[in-house]
Design a protein around this motif. Structure first.
Motif, PDB file in Angstrom:
ATOM      1  N   ASP A   1      12.178 -11.155  12.713  1.00 45.79           N
ATOM      2  CA  ASP A   1      12.775 -10.441  11.572  1.00 45.79           C
ATOM      3  C   ASP A   1      12.226 -10.931  10.306  1.00 45.79           C
ATOM      4  OD1 ASP A   1      14.912  -8.557  12.548  1.00 45.79           O
ATOM      5  OD2 ASP A   1      15.345 -10.250  13.801  1.00 45.79           O
ATOM      6  N   GLY A   2      11.484 -10.289   9.611  1.00 46.67           N
ATOM      7  CA  GLY A   2      10.807 -10.943   8.477  1.00 46.67           C
ATOM      8  C   GLY A   2      10.134  -9.798   7.528  1.00 46.67           C
ATOM      9  N   TYR A   3       8.900 -10.312   7.024  1.00 49.76           N
ATOM     10  CA  TYR A   3       8.154  -9.473   6.016  1.00 49.76           C
ATOM     11  C   TYR A   3       6.710  -9.703   5.937  1.00 49.76           C
ATOM     12  CZ  TYR A   3       7.093  -8.230   1.063  1.00 49.76           C
ATOM     13  OH  TYR A   3       6.600  -7.561   0.097  1.00 49.76           O
ATOM     14  N   ILE A   4       6.138  -8.661   5.948  1.00 49.42           N
ATOM     15  CA  ILE A   4       4.668  -8.800   6.007  1.00 49.42           C
ATOM     16  C   ILE A   4       4.397  -8.309   4.466  1.00 49.42           C
ATOM     17  CG2 ILE A   4       2.466  -7.700   6.798  1.00 49.42           C
ATOM     18  CD1 ILE A   4       4.118  -7.281   9.341  1.00 49.42           C
ATOM     19  N   ARG A   5       3.156  -8.867   3.927  1.00 55.84           N
ATOM     20  CA  ARG A   5       2.536  -8.611   2.781  1.00 55.84           C
ATOM     21  C   ARG A   5       1.154  -8.266   2.942  1.00 55.84           C
ATOM     22  NH1 ARG A   5       2.930  -8.994  -3.000  1.00 55.84           N
ATOM     23  NH2 ARG A   5       5.019  -8.610  -2.548  1.00 55.84           N
ATOM     24  N   LEU A   6       0.681  -7.123   2.723  1.00 60.10           N
ATOM     25  CA  LEU A   6      -0.905  -6.621   2.788  1.00 60.10           C
ATOM     26  C   LEU A   6      -1.308  -6.674   1.832  1.00 60.10           C
ATOM     27  CD1 LEU A   6      -0.810  -4.004   5.605  1.00 60.10           C
ATOM     28  CD2 LEU A   6      -2.610  -5.642   5.198  1.00 60.10           C
ATOM     29  N   VAL A   7      -2.220  -7.216   1.454  1.00 59.33           N
ATOM     30  CA  VAL A   7      -3.130  -7.151  -0.248  1.00 59.33           C
ATOM     31  C   VAL A   7      -4.433  -6.850   0.302  1.00 59.33           C
ATOM     32  CG1 VAL A   7      -3.340  -8.191  -2.270  1.00 59.33           C
ATOM     33  CG2 VAL A   7      -1.297  -8.787  -0.735  1.00 59.33           C
ATOM     34  N   ILE A   8      -5.119  -5.795  -0.606  1.00 64.78           N
ATOM     35  CA  ILE A   8      -6.484  -5.575  -0.891  1.00 64.78           C
ATOM     36  C   ILE A   8      -6.902  -5.812  -2.102  1.00 64.78           C
ATOM     37  CG2 ILE A   8      -8.236  -4.257   0.141  1.00 64.78           C
ATOM     38  CD1 ILE A   8      -6.882  -3.678   2.315  1.00 64.78           C
ATOM     39  N   THR A   9      -7.497  -6.889  -2.386  1.00 61.79           N
ATOM     40  CA  THR A   9      -8.176  -7.093  -3.726  1.00 61.79           C
ATOM     41  C   THR A   9      -9.409  -6.413  -3.836  1.00 61.79           C
ATOM     42  OG1 THR A   9      -9.211  -9.211  -3.431  1.00 61.79           O
ATOM     43  CG2 THR A   9      -6.919  -9.309  -3.859  1.00 61.79           C
ATOM     44  N   ARG A  10      -9.943  -6.485  -5.189  1.00 58.51           N
ATOM     45  CA  ARG A  10     -11.197  -5.801  -5.450  1.00 58.51           C
ATOM     46  C   ARG A  10     -12.321  -6.646  -4.904  1.00 58.51           C
ATOM     47  NH1 ARG A  10     -12.562  -0.319  -6.617  1.00 58.51           N
ATOM     48  NH2 ARG A  10     -10.946  -0.377  -8.071  1.00 58.51           N
ATOM     49  N   GLY A  11     -11.946  -7.854  -4.939  1.00 52.13           N
ATOM     50  CA  GLY A  11     -12.946  -8.920  -4.432  1.00 52.13           C
ATOM     51  C   GLY A  11     -13.616  -9.581  -5.766  1.00 52.13           C
ATOM     52  N   VAL A  12     -14.587 -10.727  -5.564  1.00 49.78           N
ATOM     53  CA  VAL A  12     -15.260 -11.382  -6.292  1.00 49.78           C
ATOM     54  C   VAL A  12     -16.238 -10.456  -7.237  1.00 49.78           C
ATOM     55  CG1 VAL A  12     -16.728 -13.487  -6.656  1.00 49.78           C
ATOM     56  CG2 VAL A  12     -14.763 -13.468  -5.091  1.00 49.78           C
ATOM     57  N   GLY A  13     -16.295 -10.637  -8.799  1.00 51.26           N
ATOM     58  CA  GLY A  13     -17.175  -9.975  -9.605  1.00 51.26           C
ATOM     59  C   GLY A  13     -17.454 -10.899 -10.486  1.00 51.26           C
ATOM     60  N   THR A  14     -17.918 -10.473 -11.662  1.00 53.73           N
ATOM     61  CA  THR A  14     -18.116 -11.202 -12.853  1.00 53.73           C
ATOM     62  C   THR A  14     -16.933 -10.799 -13.796  1.00 53.73           C
ATOM     63  OG1 THR A  14     -19.580  -9.531 -13.770  1.00 53.73           O
ATOM     64  CG2 THR A  14     -20.677 -11.353 -12.455  1.00 53.73           C
ATOM     65  N   LEU A  15     -16.954 -11.548 -15.265  1.00 47.71           N
ATOM     66  CA  LEU A  15     -16.030 -11.165 -16.082  1.00 47.71           C
ATOM     67  C   LEU A  15     -16.474  -9.609 -16.642  1.00 47.71           C
ATOM     68  CD1 LEU A  15     -15.827 -14.420 -18.090  1.00 47.71           C
ATOM     69  CD2 LEU A  15     -14.107 -13.374 -16.176  1.00 47.71           C
ATOM     70  N   GLY A  16     -15.540  -8.896 -16.777  1.00 49.71           N
ATOM     71  CA  GLY A  16     -15.937  -7.603 -17.023  1.00 49.71           C
ATOM     72  C   GLY A  16     -15.315  -6.716 -16.083  1.00 49.71           C
ATOM     73  N   LEU A  17     -15.003  -5.408 -16.655  1.00 51.85           N
ATOM     74  CA  LEU A  17     -13.978  -4.683 -15.868  1.00 51.85           C
ATOM     75  C   LEU A  17     -14.549  -3.849 -14.626  1.00 51.85           C
ATOM     76  CD1 LEU A  17     -11.877  -2.348 -18.384  1.00 51.85           C
ATOM     77  CD2 LEU A  17     -11.084  -4.260 -17.064  1.00 51.85           C
ATOM     78  N   ASN A  18     -15.986  -3.624 -14.653  1.00 58.22           N
ATOM     79  CA  ASN A  18     -16.775  -2.934 -13.762  1.00 58.22           C
ATOM     80  C   ASN A  18     -16.538  -3.423 -12.167  1.00 58.22           C
ATOM     81  OD1 ASN A  18     -18.393  -1.546 -12.062  1.00 58.22           O
ATOM     82  ND2 ASN A  18     -20.411  -2.102 -13.306  1.00 58.22           N
ATOM     83  N   PRO A  19     -15.637  -2.282 -11.564  1.00 63.71           N
ATOM     84  CA  PRO A  19     -15.023  -2.758 -10.209  1.00 63.71           C
ATOM     85  C   PRO A  19     -16.519  -2.720  -9.141  1.00 63.71           C
ATOM     86  CG  PRO A  19     -14.639  -0.417 -10.847  1.00 63.71           C
ATOM     87  CD  PRO A  19     -15.267  -1.100 -11.877  1.00 63.71           C
TER      88      PRO A  19
ATOM     89  N   PHE B   1      -1.351  -3.074  -2.502  1.00 66.04           N
ATOM     90  CA  PHE B   1      -0.706  -3.865  -1.470  1.00 66.04           C
ATOM     91  C   PHE B   1       0.309  -2.960  -0.885  1.00 66.04           C
ATOM     92  CE2 PHE B   1       3.613  -5.017  -3.363  1.00 66.04           C
ATOM     93  CZ  PHE B   1       3.582  -4.358  -4.368  1.00 66.04           C
ATOM     94  N   GLU B   2       0.849  -3.396   0.444  1.00 63.79           N
ATOM     95  CA  GLU B   2       2.096  -3.263   0.829  1.00 63.79           C
ATOM     96  C   GLU B   2       3.066  -4.215   1.263  1.00 63.79           C
ATOM     97  OE1 GLU B   2       3.088   0.068   2.095  1.00 63.79           O
ATOM     98  OE2 GLU B   2       1.545   1.004   0.579  1.00 63.79           O
ATOM     99  N   GLY B   3       4.357  -3.782   1.086  1.00 64.02           N
ATOM    100  CA  GLY B   3       5.405  -4.850   1.588  1.00 64.02           C
ATOM    101  C   GLY B   3       6.104  -4.068   2.976  1.00 64.02           C
ATOM    102  N   ILE B   4       6.248  -4.787   4.264  1.00 62.82           N
ATOM    103  CA  ILE B   4       6.722  -3.995   5.324  1.00 62.82           C
ATOM    104  C   ILE B   4       7.651  -5.042   5.908  1.00 62.82           C
ATOM    105  CG2 ILE B   4       5.731  -2.890   7.452  1.00 62.82           C
ATOM    106  CD1 ILE B   4       2.820  -2.908   6.510  1.00 62.82           C
ATOM    107  N   ARG B   5       8.616  -4.425   6.501  1.00 66.78           N
ATOM    108  CA  ARG B   5       9.583  -5.191   7.387  1.00 66.78           C
ATOM    109  C   ARG B   5       9.073  -5.296   8.720  1.00 66.78           C
ATOM    110  NH1 ARG B   5      15.042  -7.225   5.726  1.00 66.78           N
ATOM    111  NH2 ARG B   5      15.672  -6.177   3.644  1.00 66.78           N
ATOM    112  N   VAL B   6       9.662  -6.456   9.144  1.00 66.99           N
ATOM    113  CA  VAL B   6       9.668  -6.627  10.573  1.00 66.99           C
ATOM    114  C   VAL B   6      11.197  -6.636  11.078  1.00 66.99           C
ATOM    115  CG1 VAL B   6       8.735  -7.722  12.668  1.00 66.99           C
ATOM    116  CG2 VAL B   6       7.564  -7.913  10.755  1.00 66.99           C
ATOM    117  N   TYR B   7      11.572  -5.699  12.029  1.00 70.52           N
ATOM    118  CA  TYR B   7      12.921  -5.987  12.680  1.00 70.52           C
ATOM    119  C   TYR B   7      12.891  -5.841  14.075  1.00 70.52           C
ATOM    120  CZ  TYR B   7      14.802  -3.476   8.373  1.00 70.52           C
ATOM    121  OH  TYR B   7      15.182  -3.370   6.930  1.00 70.52           O
ATOM    122  N   ASN B   8      13.343  -6.955  14.726  1.00 72.24           N
ATOM    123  CA  ASN B   8      13.314  -7.181  16.264  1.00 72.24           C
ATOM    124  C   ASN B   8      11.989  -7.169  16.795  1.00 72.24           C
ATOM    125  OD1 ASN B   8      16.076  -7.382  16.587  1.00 72.24           O
ATOM    126  ND2 ASN B   8      16.454  -4.986  17.458  1.00 72.24           N
TER     127      ASN B   8
END
Ligand code: PXG
Length: 288
Positions: A86-104, A33-40
């Motif tokens: 004036d605010g805040y942007i949250r950018l998120v990238i998730t691995r997405g939908v899978g099954t139970l189990g770590l395998n990305p 993820f990223e957290g980004i500001r917006v100014y003016n």
């Protein structure tokens, strides 16, 4: 007012902005993820945030589901749709939908979420008076376990440290690495001033390479300060002349007490105040 959220390839109503319980971002904290500001109305240091996002994703073998120009367009549309000046942007990238189990690699497609909202600010008084912090018992993740440069969705290490801070009635805490050197605060980078020289721990000590950190180093050098990346000890923090934190949320904030040791005269020092001022001048500048 309900927000418009960017989800994958379009804006949707907040109520419809949902992800699956099988998303590995939720199941394993697998994502960035990223957290980004917006100014003016300007998205602050956007280029640097985008570079860090793609680098974080590359390191964890996560494909960003959109090209850079597409991502810039999506950010712009999300900011516009929510009227954020004036605010805040949250950018998120998730691995997405899978099954139970770590395998990305089971997850078919990563997901993009962009939230543009107001920002929760620390009270102005805290900037004037300075903030108290404590040293945490929780050790910062070993840099060879989770690279600190990767801004991943795994924040449990920082959350455990934040709990220690809040249990001690302070808003932030300083984390040390496995060797006892200063790493960073739970969501900010650490700087000290001693005899007119500015010091900050290197990324290898367990610090995120903060965008605010990089900017403050540049602004300090423009003011003819010497800035040195160096391993710092708890002792260095206790006996410094000035102490401040930098980060997207906190901007530049003076620390006036750590573990009951008063820093300087107990108020944010002149270098801290100068750099905070320079930071604001730059953030609110008119030209591009
Ligand atoms: N260290 C850590 C662990 C962080 O999470 C920083 C340093 C400062 O980096 P920047 O690039 O912001 O100067 C961070 C930043 C949130 C939030 O919503 C967290 C951050 C930034 C913005 C929002 O929790 N962390």
């Amino acid at each position: 007012m309900a927000l418009k959220i960017w989800l994958d390839d379009k804006l949707v109503d907040e109520a419809d902005a949902k992800v699956s319980v099988f998303d590995h971002g939720l199941l394993y904290g697998d994502g960035v993820f990223e957290g980004i500001r917006v100014y003016n109305g300007r998205v602050f240091e956007l280029e640097a945030h985008i570079v860090r996002l793609y680098e974080s994703a590359k390191v964890i073998r996560l494909e960003v589901p959109i090209g850079k120009s597409g991502l810039l367009g999506a950010i712009e549309k999300t900011v516009e749709a929510n009227g954020v000046v004036d605010g805040y942007i949250r950018l998120v990238i998730t691995r997405g939908v899978g099954t139970l189990g770590l395998n990305p690699f089971i997850c078919k497609s990563s997901r993009l979420i962009i939230i543009a909202d107001k920002i929760q600010l620390y009270p102005e008084e805290l900037y004037e008076k300075g903030m108290k912090v404590i040293s945490t018992v929780t050790v910062r993740n070993h840099p060879l376990a989770i690279p600190p440069q990767v801004k991943s969705l795994n924040y449990l290490n920082n959350i455990l440290a934040k709990i220690e801070a809040l249990d001690n009635d302070v808003p932030e805490a300083i984390m040390y690495n496995h060797e006892g050197y200063v790493a960073e605060a739970t969501g900010d980078n650490v700087f000290i001033v001693r005899n007119g020289v500015i010091y900050t721990p290197p990324a290898e000590a367990g610090a995120l390479e903060g965008i605010t950190r990089a900017l403050v180093i540049r602004l300090a050098e423009e003011q003819n300060f010497r800035v040195v990346e160096k391993n710092l000890t708890r002792h260095d923090l206790y006996v410094c002349d000035e102490f401040f934190l930098t980060g997207t949320a906190a901007e530049v904030i003076g620390i006036v007490d750590i573990d009951g040791r008063v820093i300087g005269d107990g108020r944010p020092g002149p270098v801290t105040r100068l750099l905070r001022e320079e930071f604001f001048k730059y953030a609110h500048r008119k030209e591009k």
